[in-house]
Scaffold this motif. Sequence first.
Motif, PDB file in Angstrom:
ATOM      1  N   GLU A  72       0.840  -1.208   0.000  1.00 44.28           N
ATOM      2  CA  GLU A  72       0.000   0.000   0.000  1.00 44.28           C
ATOM      3  C   GLU A  72       0.873   1.256   0.000  1.00 44.28           C
ATOM      4  O   GLU A  72       0.595   2.217  -0.727  1.00 44.28           O
ATOM      5  CB  GLU A  72      -0.928  -0.018   1.229  1.00 44.28           C
ATOM      6  N   PHE A  73       1.928   1.233   0.803  1.00 47.05           N
ATOM      7  CA  PHE A  73       2.843   2.389   0.844  1.00 47.05           C
ATOM      8  C   PHE A  73       3.566   2.562  -0.503  1.00 47.05           C
ATOM      9  O   PHE A  73       3.742   3.679  -0.983  1.00 47.05           O
ATOM     10  CB  PHE A  73       3.868   2.221   1.971  1.00 47.05           C
ATOM     11  N   ILE A  74       3.966   1.446  -1.102  1.00 52.00           N
ATOM     12  CA  ILE A  74       4.615   1.510  -2.422  1.00 52.00           C
ATOM     13  C   ILE A  74       3.641   2.099  -3.445  1.00 52.00           C
ATOM     14  O   ILE A  74       4.001   2.950  -4.265  1.00 52.00           O
ATOM     15  CB  ILE A  74       5.097   0.109  -2.871  1.00 52.00           C
ATOM     16  N   ASN A  75       2.378   1.655  -3.395  1.00 49.89           N
ATOM     17  CA  ASN A  75       1.378   2.151  -4.344  1.00 49.89           C
ATOM     18  C   ASN A  75       1.148   3.651  -4.204  1.00 49.89           C
ATOM     19  O   ASN A  75       0.916   4.346  -5.194  1.00 49.89           O
ATOM     20  CB  ASN A  75       0.056   1.405  -4.163  1.00 49.89           C
ATOM     21  N   GLU A  76       1.198   4.143  -2.967  1.00 46.05           N
ATOM     22  CA  GLU A  76       1.058   5.590  -2.762  1.00 46.05           C
ATOM     23  C   GLU A  76       2.187   6.330  -3.481  1.00 46.05           C
ATOM     24  O   GLU A  76       1.966   7.362  -4.129  1.00 46.05           O
ATOM     25  CB  GLU A  76       1.073   5.918  -1.263  1.00 46.05           C
ATOM     26  N   HIS A  77       3.394   5.787  -3.365  1.00 49.23           N
ATOM     27  CA  HIS A  77       4.543   6.382  -4.052  1.00 49.23           C
ATOM     28  C   HIS A  77       4.351   6.311  -5.566  1.00 49.23           C
ATOM     29  O   HIS A  77       4.609   7.288  -6.293  1.00 49.23           O
ATOM     30  CB  HIS A  77       5.829   5.647  -3.647  1.00 49.23           C
ATOM     31  N   LEU A  78       3.870   5.163  -6.064  1.00 49.96           N
ATOM     32  CA  LEU A  78       3.698   4.991  -7.501  1.00 49.96           C
ATOM     33  C   LEU A  78       2.580   5.875  -8.048  1.00 49.96           C
ATOM     34  O   LEU A  78       2.646   6.327  -9.197  1.00 49.96           O
ATOM     35  CB  LEU A  78       3.412   3.519  -7.834  1.00 49.96           C
ATOM     36  N   GLU A  79       1.548   6.128  -7.244  1.00 46.66           N
ATOM     37  CA  GLU A  79       0.475   7.041  -7.666  1.00 46.66           C
ATOM     38  C   GLU A  79       1.039   8.437  -7.903  1.00 46.66           C
ATOM     39  O   GLU A  79       0.759   9.088  -8.916  1.00 46.66           O
ATOM     40  CB  GLU A  79      -0.624   7.084  -6.595  1.00 46.66           C
ATOM     41  N   SER A  80       1.869   8.895  -6.963  1.00 47.18           N
ATOM     42  CA  SER A  80       2.526  10.192  -7.102  1.00 47.18           C
ATOM     43  C   SER A  80       3.481  10.186  -8.287  1.00 47.18           C
ATOM     44  O   SER A  80       3.576  11.153  -9.047  1.00 47.18           O
ATOM     45  CB  SER A  80       3.262  10.507  -5.791  1.00 47.18           C
ATOM     46  N   LEU A  81       4.177   9.067  -8.483  1.00 52.68           N
ATOM     47  CA  LEU A  81       5.133   8.945  -9.586  1.00 52.68           C
ATOM     48  C   LEU A  81       4.419   8.980 -10.939  1.00 52.68           C
ATOM     49  O   LEU A  81       4.923   9.562 -11.907  1.00 52.68           O
ATOM     50  CB  LEU A  81       5.922   7.640  -9.437  1.00 52.68           C
ATOM     51  N   THR A  82       3.233   8.368 -11.013  1.00 55.17           N
ATOM     52  CA  THR A  82       2.434   8.404 -12.251  1.00 55.17           C
ATOM     53  C   THR A  82       2.143   9.840 -12.653  1.00 55.17           C
ATOM     54  O   THR A  82       2.298  10.218 -13.825  1.00 55.17           O
ATOM     55  CB  THR A  82       1.106   7.639 -12.067  1.00 55.17           C
ATOM     56  N   LYS A 129       3.775  12.548 -11.850  1.00 55.30           N
ATOM     57  CA  LYS A 129       5.019  13.213 -12.284  1.00 55.30           C
ATOM     58  C   LYS A 129       5.403  12.779 -13.698  1.00 55.30           C
ATOM     59  O   LYS A 129       5.856  13.592 -14.512  1.00 55.30           O
ATOM     60  CB  LYS A 129       6.159  12.880 -11.313  1.00 55.30           C
ATOM     61  N   ALA A 130       5.225  11.485 -13.982  1.00 54.47           N
ATOM     62  CA  ALA A 130       5.563  10.972 -15.315  1.00 54.47           C
ATOM     63  C   ALA A 130       4.667  11.601 -16.378  1.00 54.47           C
ATOM     64  O   ALA A 130       5.134  11.978 -17.464  1.00 54.47           O
ATOM     65  CB  ALA A 130       5.433   9.448 -15.335  1.00 54.47           C
ATOM     66  N   ILE A 131       3.374  11.729 -16.065  1.00 47.97           N
ATOM     67  CA  ILE A 131       2.443  12.348 -17.021  1.00 47.97           C
ATOM     68  C   ILE A 131       2.804  13.818 -17.231  1.00 47.97           C
ATOM     69  O   ILE A 131       2.810  14.320 -18.367  1.00 47.97           O
ATOM     70  CB  ILE A 131       0.987  12.190 -16.545  1.00 47.97           C
ATOM     71  N   ASP A 132       3.132  14.514 -16.142  1.00 49.28           N
ATOM     72  CA  ASP A 132       3.574  15.921 -16.254  1.00 49.28           C
ATOM     73  C   ASP A 132       4.772  16.030 -17.190  1.00 49.28           C
ATOM     74  O   ASP A 132       4.839  16.925 -18.032  1.00 49.28           O
ATOM     75  CB  ASP A 132       3.968  16.467 -14.866  1.00 49.28           C
ATOM     76  N   PHE A 133       5.723  15.113 -17.020  1.00 48.80           N
ATOM     77  CA  PHE A 133       6.932  15.142 -17.860  1.00 48.80           C
ATOM     78  C   PHE A 133       6.563  14.940 -19.333  1.00 48.80           C
ATOM     79  O   PHE A 133       7.045  15.664 -20.208  1.00 48.80           O
ATOM     80  CB  PHE A 133       7.909  14.044 -17.414  1.00 48.80           C
ATOM     81  N   VAL A 134       5.717  13.960 -19.606  1.00 48.67           N
ATOM     82  CA  VAL A 134       5.311  13.672 -20.993  1.00 48.67           C
ATOM     83  C   VAL A 134       4.569  14.863 -21.588  1.00 48.67           C
ATOM     84  O   VAL A 134       4.798  15.245 -22.747  1.00 48.67           O
ATOM     85  CB  VAL A 134       4.445  12.390 -21.044  1.00 48.67           C
ATOM     86  N   GLN A 135       3.704  15.488 -20.779  1.00 49.18           N
ATOM     87  CA  GLN A 135       2.931  16.632 -21.278  1.00 49.18           C
ATOM     88  C   GLN A 135       3.811  17.859 -21.520  1.00 49.18           C
ATOM     89  O   GLN A 135       3.449  18.733 -22.309  1.00 49.18           O
ATOM     90  CB  GLN A 135       1.805  16.981 -20.291  1.00 49.18           C
ATOM     91  N   SER A 136       4.964  17.903 -20.864  1.00 51.30           N
ATOM     92  CA  SER A 136       5.855  19.061 -21.026  1.00 51.30           C
ATOM     93  C   SER A 136       6.785  18.920 -22.233  1.00 51.30           C
ATOM     94  O   SER A 136       7.505  19.859 -22.589  1.00 51.30           O
ATOM     95  CB  SER A 136       6.700  19.266 -19.754  1.00 51.30           C
ATOM     96  N   MET A 137       6.795  17.740 -22.872  1.00 48.69           N
ATOM     97  CA  MET A 137       7.630  17.546 -24.058  1.00 48.69           C
ATOM     98  C   MET A 137       7.105  18.408 -25.210  1.00 48.69           C
ATOM     99  O   MET A 137       5.903  18.627 -25.331  1.00 48.69           O
ATOM    100  CB  MET A 137       7.624  16.065 -24.486  1.00 48.69           C
ATOM    101  N   THR A 138       8.005  18.877 -26.056  1.00 46.20           N
ATOM    102  CA  THR A 138       7.557  19.627 -27.232  1.00 46.20           C
ATOM    103  C   THR A 138       6.830  18.665 -28.169  1.00 46.20           C
ATOM    104  O   THR A 138       7.134  17.460 -28.186  1.00 46.20           O
ATOM    105  CB  THR A 138       8.747  20.247 -27.986  1.00 46.20           C
ATOM    106  N   PRO A 139       5.862  19.166 -28.953  1.00 46.78           N
ATOM    107  CA  PRO A 139       5.136  18.276 -29.873  1.00 46.78           C
ATOM    108  C   PRO A 139       6.070  17.487 -30.788  1.00 46.78           C
ATOM    109  O   PRO A 139       5.851  16.304 -31.042  1.00 46.78           O
ATOM    110  CB  PRO A 139       4.259  19.244 -30.672  1.00 46.78           C
TER     111      PRO A 139
END
Length: 680
Positions: free
Chosen positions: A492-502, A504-514
């Motif tokens: 459960e604690f790992i999943n909380e970390h992975l939820e936050s990581l998801t 951050k990963a989406i933010d990174f992908v959305q910040s890429m230039t087209p």
Amino acid sequence: MEINLRSYQEEVVQTALRGENSIIWLPTGGGKTRAAVYVTKKHLETKTNGKVAVLVNKVHLVDQHYEKEFRPYLGKECRIVAISGDSDEKDFFGNVVRNSDLVICTAQILENSLASMEEDKHVELTDFTLLVIDECHHTHKDNVYNKIMSRFVEIKLKKERNLPQVLGLTASPGTGGNKNLDKAVEHVLQICANLDSAIVSTKNYMPVLQRVVPRPKKKYDIVEKRLKDPFGDHLKSMMSMIHKFMPSKECLSLQEVGTQEYEADVVELEKKGVKLENRLIAQCALHLRQYNDALLINDTVRMVDAFRVLSEFYTSRKNFLDGTDYFLQGLFEENRVELWQLASNDDYENPKLAQLQQTLVEQFKDQDSRGIIFAKTRRSTHCLYDWVNSNSELRRVNIRAGILTGVGAGVNHMTQRGQKDTIKTFRDGALNLLISTSVAEEGLDIPECNVVVRYGLLTNEIAQQQASGRARAQNSVYSVVAQEGGRELRREFINEHLESLTAKAIDFVQSMTPREFQRKISELQQMAVMIRIQAEKNREERKQHYNPAQVQLRCRGCFTPVGYGADIRHIENSHHVNVNPDFDRYYKAGGPVFLERTFEDWEPGRVISCSKCGKDWGMEMKFKKVAILPCLKIKSFSLNTPQGKFTHKKWKDVEFQVGDFDLTQYMTSHFPDLDFENDD
């Protein structure tokens, strides 16, 4: 009917309204499906000869999307058809598509129709102008969504035109189990590449979304480990006796009993026993797995539940071939009474149940409360249901429980009708507590709950977020009932970390230039196509590894030779039958098999099992109302080949070519005195 979107929904549909491929990322309860209805409506209004397919991954979601979302808003304006596995329309899917504006179906039906050569059934992806893919985070590996989108990507890379627009819906793409940002970003990009889509989420209206979908209050209901567990200890001592009965070297590498790791070890040990044709090892491993299951049940629910599972297993055994069978049966029978007495002693009951009772009593003081308990297995949902119904404290707070599990034909499966009835009864308020497997985590239109309990679960971050999203009522509680220091708590604690990581990963992908995003997506798509082509080539080569006449099928329970690969034919690429007229002397038929669905060309007959050892082999099927065919499970057999003995879980893994079933040839060989030739 007019569709009114909230501000954040309007924001996330803009990419789709421009005709671009996109994945809408919104939490459970955020209104993803309503946003998809809006996009579909605008698409059909503006696209000449528009045709939409809405794909879902579970049968019950077909009717739900049709009844609750698409028909109310689009039913008067366009021709909508809902098709699932029990619909006759699936057999002429191509005709249905040609005469409809909007088709809602399970993804498997579309995949079958893309692969079919029958004119009435066949469709092309280019027949559609928009694909809506529900729960699109499943678009990876061998999932049916990915099979469909693999076709899409291959057509795209050939520079062919007229591909449909893609709209994916997900509450979370997850991280793919990755625990660092770079790998999580790779996973999100792979999902985007598989769907040929950018991922969109609300940036400007987050406060509105948070008001609409409030986060539940999370509480950890931690229990201490049992101080004494005489029932569990007695099971372990019996397992130790089985260990001593086996060759000593076979037990050296076994891990701690009562764990998933031990279960994996004895599964492999059984395979080893089968390959060696050593019944002592194979049967002991099978029985050790039953004892280990009982330990896991004892750790999750009641001692009597664990005892019942073992007792049912030993009561069902009828065929005794050798000393191993007599030893294993005798060991249980000698200890049956003592085990029952220990299981019946409430002084040593599972402390997790006391904590679960406390949590439920506290939350259900309010007569309007609704809740879901998520449990790991179908068996544990039934055990918890029995516990709830026999618990006077829970009756006092007027808890009315029901079970919700996946659809299937097994002992603890539900029928589709039973599933629908349970959800309706819960929605109407006659039931106020669902005890569910993961089937209720995803997609189901279930009323807002004020309590969600995850009980003895080890799942990934996507499942955790979806379960949490079921607690959508104001001031709702999301409870994790787990043992102090246990694996569930760590997960459960790992999943909380992975939820936050998801996020951050989406933010990174959305910040890429087209340009950078498209370059990466193109690279991943080209790589995926090359990997698929090579995998298909390897698969075809593997199918030619052995001549079917060289492969002998042996019963996995007693190693009796019962046929050859040359006797096997497949029907519709899914049912594998033995066509040898002499095969029926090797099996005995039992009671009838009942399936909720009906099928165009066949119907189920009786269960079949090995006439010597009683091993379950599958069932008879009546094909075209004339041919009675033994339909076999490959996992019930070992394959003896020129290079050794092998076991397989699925027929697709066998290393010989299986031919198509020919009804005329079958009738000629089975009924030589009858004339099956057509008159000229």
